[in-house]
Design an enzyme around this catalytic site. Sequence first.
Site, PDB file in Angstrom:
ATOM      1  N   GLY A  13     -13.663  -3.223   0.199  1.00 26.44           N
ATOM      2  CA  GLY A  13     -14.988  -2.723   0.556  1.00 26.44           C
ATOM      3  C   GLY A  13     -15.463  -1.622  -0.364  1.00 26.44           C
ATOM      4  CE  LYS A  64     -21.614 -14.432   7.247  1.00 28.27           C
ATOM      5  NZ  LYS A  64     -21.876 -13.475   8.355  1.00 28.27           N
ATOM      6  NE  ARG A 112      -4.152  -1.862   2.032  1.00 25.57           N
ATOM      7  CZ  ARG A 112      -5.106  -2.084   2.922  1.00 25.57           C
ATOM      8  NH1 ARG A 112      -5.038  -1.493   4.105  1.00 25.57           N
ATOM      9  NH2 ARG A 112      -6.121  -2.886   2.645  1.00 25.57           N
ATOM     10  N   GLY A 135      -9.161  -9.042  -0.371  1.00 22.31           N
ATOM     11  CA  GLY A 135      -7.929  -9.479   0.267  1.00 22.31           C
ATOM     12  C   GLY A 135      -7.434 -10.845  -0.154  1.00 22.31           C
TER      13      GLY A 135
END
Length: 399
Positions: free
Chosen positions: A379, A200, A37, A356
């Site tokens: 996200g 999920k 990053r 990730g």
Amino acid sequence: MFYKLTVDDLTLRGRRVFIRVDFNVPIEAGRITDDTRIKGALPTLRLAITRGARVVLASHLGRPKGKVDMQYSLRPVARRLKELLDRPVEFAVDSMGTEAIQISRQLQDAGVMLVENLRFYPGEEANDPAFSQKLSQLCDGIYINDAFGTMHRAHASTVGITKYVKQAAAGSLVQKELQFLGMAMSNPPKPYIVVLGGAKVSDKIEVIEHLMKICNQMLIGGAMAYTFLKAQGVAVGKSLVEDDKLDVARRVLETAKERNCKFLLPVDHVIAKEMKRGTHVEICDVRATPDDCMGLDVGPSTVELYSKELATARTIFWNGPMGVFEISPFERGTLSVAYAIAEATKKGATSIVGGGDSVAAVHRSGVAENITHISTGGGASLELLGGHTLPGIEALSNH
């Protein structure tokens, strides 16, 4: 996406410029274990330095919950940044106090400073106006957001500060993210294949419903596949299922048919009685899953099927592992998908990977250099691809 001001539009020489970066990196015993990053921010930082800006950097690190906790200090990041930039990097032990402001005012052209972890202050996540205004005193009215992974959060450093500056622009990394993700949700070259995994259905339902309108195929893996399989009446043993999402899964499957979107689920899988390293595993057809076993990875026939489909793609978006990627008996399906996407990219497909585990898989499999774009914002990417606006983008100045 580019109706917003960008770093290329700004006059920077001699001006203090607040750059929101994403230096939320893993640190163990004071040592950074992955500086990806930090390196991702270098194009914007080098551009600002070359143009003579006086650079003030700010970031989150970990979750100190609005209190000073030195295990989450950004000081190791300042040291690593100094090495990467090959120039001094001043460090302010606060983010909004007189010391930080004083150091910023002493910066020379092309000077760089980093302030301490913004999450040490409750005003950051609360998007507190007073905290936002204090942060704005670290610059001369120029703000750049190059932390795409935080764009879906309305924090003081992503939204609040923009109310107290003259110009709020996107950095180079954010521009690149919006370029590729914008293509993935607007007018991608076809055939367009979306690969989704993870635990999920509920985490990905908006992405599924939004991208189903424009993609040709969806390849589903991970535990979320079992909710779809059970919705079709398939007995899946002890596999993880969201029973409260079975109706949602049926609706998605029906919509896929209506939209002529090919919706593929695993045909075989790797099963075990328990999810742990070294456990006994078997491979079986998904329709022959024993009652006392659970599916923990896609099987070789599924890998072959998915790889064959991916070879036809011109655009690929992948988010989420095919199995319990972090446990060694169950990582093969995820790694195989990474190889297949890399091969398709070599043949001319545009590939976008986010999330990730998916990002970890392309690095672990050694094919990262063959992926067109590796997204830094899991996200934020899902929010955008789910059809939502991102507060951090909306807060930037219009071009």
